[in-house]
Design a protein around this motif. Structure first.
Motif, PDB file in Angstrom:
ATOM      1  N   GLN A  27     -50.815   5.436   0.290  1.00  0.00           N
ATOM      2  CA  GLN A  27     -49.824   4.641  -0.449  1.00  0.00           C
ATOM      3  C   GLN A  27     -50.263   3.197  -0.635  1.00  0.00           C
ATOM      4  OE1 GLN A  27     -45.923   5.301   1.497  1.00  0.00           O
ATOM      5  NE2 GLN A  27     -45.371   6.396  -0.363  1.00  0.00           N
ATOM      6  N   THR A  28     -50.872   2.622   0.408  1.00  0.00           N
ATOM      7  CA  THR A  28     -51.185   1.193   0.369  1.00  0.00           C
ATOM      8  C   THR A  28     -52.665   0.888   0.203  1.00  0.00           C
ATOM      9  OG1 THR A  28     -51.499   0.996   2.771  1.00  0.00           O
ATOM     10  CG2 THR A  28     -49.232   0.827   1.927  1.00  0.00           C
ATOM     11  N   ASN A  29     -53.523   1.923   0.369  1.00  0.00           N
ATOM     12  CA  ASN A  29     -54.980   1.757   0.368  1.00  0.00           C
ATOM     13  C   ASN A  29     -55.484   0.945   1.551  1.00  0.00           C
ATOM     14  OD1 ASN A  29     -55.689   3.332  -1.884  1.00  0.00           O
ATOM     15  ND2 ASN A  29     -55.106   1.676  -3.278  1.00  0.00           N
ATOM     16  N   GLU A  30     -54.661   0.793   2.581  1.00  0.00           N
ATOM     17  CA  GLU A  30     -55.128   0.158   3.817  1.00  0.00           C
ATOM     18  C   GLU A  30     -56.191   1.057   4.452  1.00  0.00           C
ATOM     19  OE1 GLU A  30     -53.474  -1.074   8.282  1.00  0.00           O
ATOM     20  OE2 GLU A  30     -52.345   0.309   7.002  1.00  0.00           O
ATOM     21  N   ALA A  31     -57.322   0.459   4.810  1.00  0.00           N
ATOM     22  CA  ALA A  31     -58.416   1.196   5.430  1.00  0.00           C
ATOM     23  C   ALA A  31     -58.419   0.961   6.934  1.00  0.00           C
ATOM     24  CB  ALA A  31     -59.748   0.769   4.841  1.00  0.00           C
ATOM     25  N   ILE A  32     -58.705   2.008   7.674  1.00  0.00           N
ATOM     26  CA  ILE A  32     -58.859   1.940   9.129  1.00  0.00           C
ATOM     27  C   ILE A  32     -60.242   2.487   9.438  1.00  0.00           C
ATOM     28  CG2 ILE A  32     -57.993   2.783  11.356  1.00  0.00           C
ATOM     29  CD1 ILE A  32     -55.226   2.984  10.023  1.00  0.00           C
ATOM     30  N   ARG A  33     -61.107   1.632   9.972  1.00  0.00           N
ATOM     31  CA  ARG A  33     -62.513   1.993  10.094  1.00  0.00           C
ATOM     32  C   ARG A  33     -63.045   1.660  11.485  1.00  0.00           C
ATOM     33  NH1 ARG A  33     -65.969  -0.669   7.368  1.00  0.00           N
ATOM     34  NH2 ARG A  33     -67.134   0.912   6.200  1.00  0.00           N
ATOM     35  N   LEU A  34     -63.815   2.580  12.028  1.00  0.00           N
ATOM     36  CA  LEU A  34     -64.571   2.351  13.257  1.00  0.00           C
ATOM     37  C   LEU A  34     -65.980   2.906  13.045  1.00  0.00           C
ATOM     38  CD1 LEU A  34     -62.176   3.289  16.230  1.00  0.00           C
ATOM     39  CD2 LEU A  34     -63.384   1.115  15.931  1.00  0.00           C
ATOM     40  N   ARG A  35     -66.940   2.026  12.925  1.00  0.00           N
ATOM     41  CA  ARG A  35     -68.330   2.438  12.697  1.00  0.00           C
ATOM     42  C   ARG A  35     -68.432   3.382  11.498  1.00  0.00           C
ATOM     43  NH1 ARG A  35     -67.008   2.133  17.985  1.00  0.00           N
ATOM     44  NH2 ARG A  35     -66.303   4.303  18.069  1.00  0.00           N
ATOM     45  N   ALA A  36     -67.619   3.131  10.490  1.00  0.00           N
ATOM     46  CA  ALA A  36     -67.421   4.077   9.390  1.00  0.00           C
ATOM     47  C   ALA A  36     -68.649   4.258   8.506  1.00  0.00           C
ATOM     48  CB  ALA A  36     -66.230   3.632   8.534  1.00  0.00           C
ATOM     49  N   ASP A  37     -69.597   3.315   8.544  1.00  0.00           N
ATOM     50  CA  ASP A  37     -70.794   3.436   7.718  1.00  0.00           C
ATOM     51  C   ASP A  37     -71.958   4.092   8.453  1.00  0.00           C
ATOM     52  OD1 ASP A  37     -69.655   2.201   5.432  1.00  0.00           O
ATOM     53  OD2 ASP A  37     -69.953   0.230   6.352  1.00  0.00           O
ATOM     54  N   ASP A  38     -71.768   4.430   9.725  1.00  0.00           N
ATOM     55  CA  ASP A  38     -72.820   5.120  10.474  1.00  0.00           C
ATOM     56  C   ASP A  38     -73.025   6.512   9.887  1.00  0.00           C
ATOM     57  OD1 ASP A  38     -72.837   2.892  12.055  1.00  0.00           O
ATOM     58  OD2 ASP A  38     -72.185   3.894  13.896  1.00  0.00           O
ATOM     59  N   VAL A  39     -74.269   6.926   9.795  1.00  0.00           N
ATOM     60  CA  VAL A  39     -74.598   8.232   9.224  1.00  0.00           C
ATOM     61  C   VAL A  39     -74.763   9.262  10.332  1.00  0.00           C
ATOM     62  CG1 VAL A  39     -76.309   9.513   7.886  1.00  0.00           C
ATOM     63  CG2 VAL A  39     -75.622   7.220   7.171  1.00  0.00           C
ATOM     64  N   TYR A  40     -74.059  10.381  10.182  1.00  0.00           N
ATOM     65  CA  TYR A  40     -74.030  11.460  11.174  1.00  0.00           C
ATOM     66  C   TYR A  40     -74.504  12.763  10.543  1.00  0.00           C
ATOM     67  CZ  TYR A  40     -71.196   9.071  14.760  1.00  0.00           C
ATOM     68  OH  TYR A  40     -70.749   8.231  15.750  1.00  0.00           O
ATOM     69  N   PRO A  41     -74.941  13.711  11.375  1.00  0.00           N
ATOM     70  CA  PRO A  41     -75.088  15.081  10.858  1.00  0.00           C
ATOM     71  C   PRO A  41     -73.718  15.606  10.442  1.00  0.00           C
ATOM     72  CG  PRO A  41     -76.138  14.829  13.024  1.00  0.00           C
ATOM     73  CD  PRO A  41     -75.303  13.607  12.800  1.00  0.00           C
ATOM     74  N   THR A  42     -73.679  16.315   9.338  1.00  0.00           N
ATOM     75  CA  THR A  42     -72.391  16.765   8.807  1.00  0.00           C
ATOM     76  C   THR A  42     -71.940  18.115   9.340  1.00  0.00           C
ATOM     77  OG1 THR A  42     -73.498  17.852   6.968  1.00  0.00           O
ATOM     78  CG2 THR A  42     -72.761  15.587   6.617  1.00  0.00           C
ATOM     79  N   ALA A  43     -72.892  18.954   9.790  1.00  0.00           N
ATOM     80  CA  ALA A  43     -72.582  20.371  10.004  1.00  0.00           C
ATOM     81  C   ALA A  43     -71.939  20.906   8.718  1.00  0.00           C
ATOM     82  CB  ALA A  43     -71.710  20.571  11.233  1.00  0.00           C
ATOM     83  N   SER A  44     -70.927  21.751   8.820  1.00  0.00           N
ATOM     84  CA  SER A  44     -70.385  22.432   7.634  1.00  0.00           C
ATOM     85  C   SER A  44     -69.549  21.553   6.726  1.00  0.00           C
ATOM     86  CB  SER A  44     -69.555  23.646   8.077  1.00  0.00           C
ATOM     87  OG  SER A  44     -70.401  24.671   8.542  1.00  0.00           O
ATOM     88  N   VAL A  45     -69.293  20.315   7.093  1.00  0.00           N
ATOM     89  CA  VAL A  45     -68.564  19.425   6.178  1.00  0.00           C
ATOM     90  C   VAL A  45     -69.352  19.228   4.878  1.00  0.00           C
ATOM     91  CG1 VAL A  45     -67.524  17.138   5.911  1.00  0.00           C
ATOM     92  CG2 VAL A  45     -67.393  18.299   8.113  1.00  0.00           C
ATOM     93  N   ILE A  46     -70.675  19.438   4.930  1.00  0.00           N
ATOM     94  CA  ILE A  46     -71.495  19.290   3.733  1.00  0.00           C
ATOM     95  C   ILE A  46     -71.126  20.330   2.673  1.00  0.00           C
ATOM     96  CG2 ILE A  46     -73.381  20.848   4.382  1.00  0.00           C
ATOM     97  CD1 ILE A  46     -73.763  17.330   2.805  1.00  0.00           C
ATOM     98  N   LYS A  47     -70.343  21.324   3.040  1.00  0.00           N
ATOM     99  CA  LYS A  47     -69.923  22.339   2.063  1.00  0.00           C
ATOM    100  C   LYS A  47     -68.970  21.764   1.023  1.00  0.00           C
ATOM    101  CE  LYS A  47     -70.723  25.881   5.542  1.00  0.00           C
ATOM    102  NZ  LYS A  47     -70.188  26.900   6.468  1.00  0.00           N
ATOM    103  N   LEU A  48     -68.345  20.630   1.313  1.00  0.00           N
ATOM    104  CA  LEU A  48     -67.465  20.010   0.319  1.00  0.00           C
ATOM    105  C   LEU A  48     -68.229  19.579  -0.923  1.00  0.00           C
ATOM    106  CD1 LEU A  48     -64.781  18.942  -0.703  1.00  0.00           C
ATOM    107  CD2 LEU A  48     -65.099  16.906   0.737  1.00  0.00           C
ATOM    108  N   PRO A  49     -69.356  18.847  -0.827  1.00  0.00           N
ATOM    109  CA  PRO A  49     -70.080  18.529  -2.064  1.00  0.00           C
ATOM    110  C   PRO A  49     -70.703  19.750  -2.752  1.00  0.00           C
ATOM    111  CG  PRO A  49     -71.222  17.628  -0.144  1.00  0.00           C
ATOM    112  CD  PRO A  49     -69.869  18.066   0.318  1.00  0.00           C
ATOM    113  N   VAL A  50     -70.993  20.812  -1.995  1.00  0.00           N
ATOM    114  CA  VAL A  50     -71.433  22.051  -2.646  1.00  0.00           C
ATOM    115  C   VAL A  50     -70.308  22.574  -3.546  1.00  0.00           C
ATOM    116  CG1 VAL A  50     -72.183  24.441  -2.295  1.00  0.00           C
ATOM    117  CG2 VAL A  50     -73.015  22.637  -0.765  1.00  0.00           C
ATOM    118  N   LEU A  51     -69.084  22.564  -3.028  1.00  0.00           N
ATOM    119  CA  LEU A  51     -67.934  22.999  -3.815  1.00  0.00           C
ATOM    120  C   LEU A  51     -67.723  22.109  -5.026  1.00  0.00           C
ATOM    121  CD1 LEU A  51     -65.404  24.844  -4.096  1.00  0.00           C
ATOM    122  CD2 LEU A  51     -64.165  23.112  -2.750  1.00  0.00           C
TER     123      LEU A  51
END
Length: 288
Positions: A27-51
């Motif tokens: 609703q407000t576009n308020e962001a809550i971030r903790l180390r949010a730009d760190d790159v991690y292994p995705t495991a199966s979350v990478i299936k979202l861009p496949v879709l």
């Protein structure tokens, strides 16, 4: 902001791996971030861009979701899913392969769809849409993943939250395609993001204005749990809810693949804190 971040860090005090978070108040576009730009292994979350790439190709007229794909003997792979137990020669429309990839994270369905859309096409879609730190490395190959968990895919929580938010807001591919994708992800992660949230009992006649919804994608590897998701209440038009991605890795707890793995519990606790801050408080203010 500092209050919710402190509460999240406190909730993670007993977690012995590393984690990162990106969340957004819809609703407000308020962001809550903790180390949010760190790159991690995705495991199966990478299936979202496949879709997303699949749906883009359908939108571009390359083929239809009703087009048939056949299960080949060479496609067999273990891990999550049911197709590994079925007979070669099984033929299903593409929409059913996509459902299995997203709803139960079927690995065989995923590899078949990566072959169908093209691995480089997935990464090209990511580049065109400015997801510069999201990368699909290869089809699912457990030997490669055992060498390095990054050998399937990598991403930051920030990019994945932006991606799931764009799907929810009907900003990728087309509004109709986004609605289809949300349906394919409906309820996925109820054991993680949804673990401690007050969903209505099955068959409840609770008014639509009060219903809580969840759509997302999970991922699991040794010592790693992740989820990207959208949680919202009531009709889509109200945008009353939040998007989040929590990524964990390096948990030294012996891996037993239980529903109560430390990373799963951490994701659930963080989602509940965000719910209390972003949805429960709003509901309380409206009722007052």
């Amino acid at each position: 902001m500092s209050t919710i971040l402190s509460a999240i860090e406190q909730a993670a005090a007993g977690f012995n791996g590393r984690f990162a978070l990106s969340a957004l108040n819809l609703q407000t576009n308020e962001a809550i971030r903790l180390r949010a730009d760190d790159v991690y292994p995705t495991a199966s979350v990478i299936k979202l861009p496949v879709l997303l790439t699949l749906m883009q190709q359908v939108e571009d007229g390359q083929y239809s979701l009703d087009a048939p794909l056949m299960l080949r003997r060479a496609d067999k792979i273990g891990g999550s899913g049911v197709l590994q137990h079925l007979s070669p020669g099984l033929t299903m429309p593409i929409r059913d392969w996509a459902f299995l990839m997203m709803s139960i994270s079927d690995n065989l369905a995923t590899n078949v769809l990566i072959d169908h859309v093209g691995l480089e096409a997935v990464n090209e879609w990511l580049r065109k849409n400015n997801y510069d730190d999201v990368l699909l490395q290869r089809k699912i190959n457990f030997d490669e993943i055992a060498r390095d968990q990054r050998n399937l895919g990598t991403a930051s929580p920030e990019s994945l939250t932006r991606m799931i938010t764009a799907v929810f807001r009907r900003e990728h591919v087309s509004p109709a395609a986004c609605d289809k994708m949300l349906r394919l992800m409906d309820g996925v992660g109820s054991d993680r993001v949804g673990r401690y949230l007050p969903f209505s009992p099955y068959g409840s006649d609770e008014p639509e204005e009060q219903k809580l919804h969840l759509a997302g994608k999970t991922g699991s590897l040794m010592g790693l749990r992740a989820q990207t998701a959208v949680v919202w209440r009531g009709p889509w038009e109200k945008q009353q809810g939040f998007a989040l991605t929590v990524m964990t890795a390096g948990d030294p707890t012996p891996e037993r693949w239980t529903p109560d793995a430390p990373g799963v519990l951490l994701i659930g606790r963080i989602a509940r804190l965000l719910y209390d801050r972003l949805l429960a408080e709003e509901a309380s203010g409206q009722s007052g």
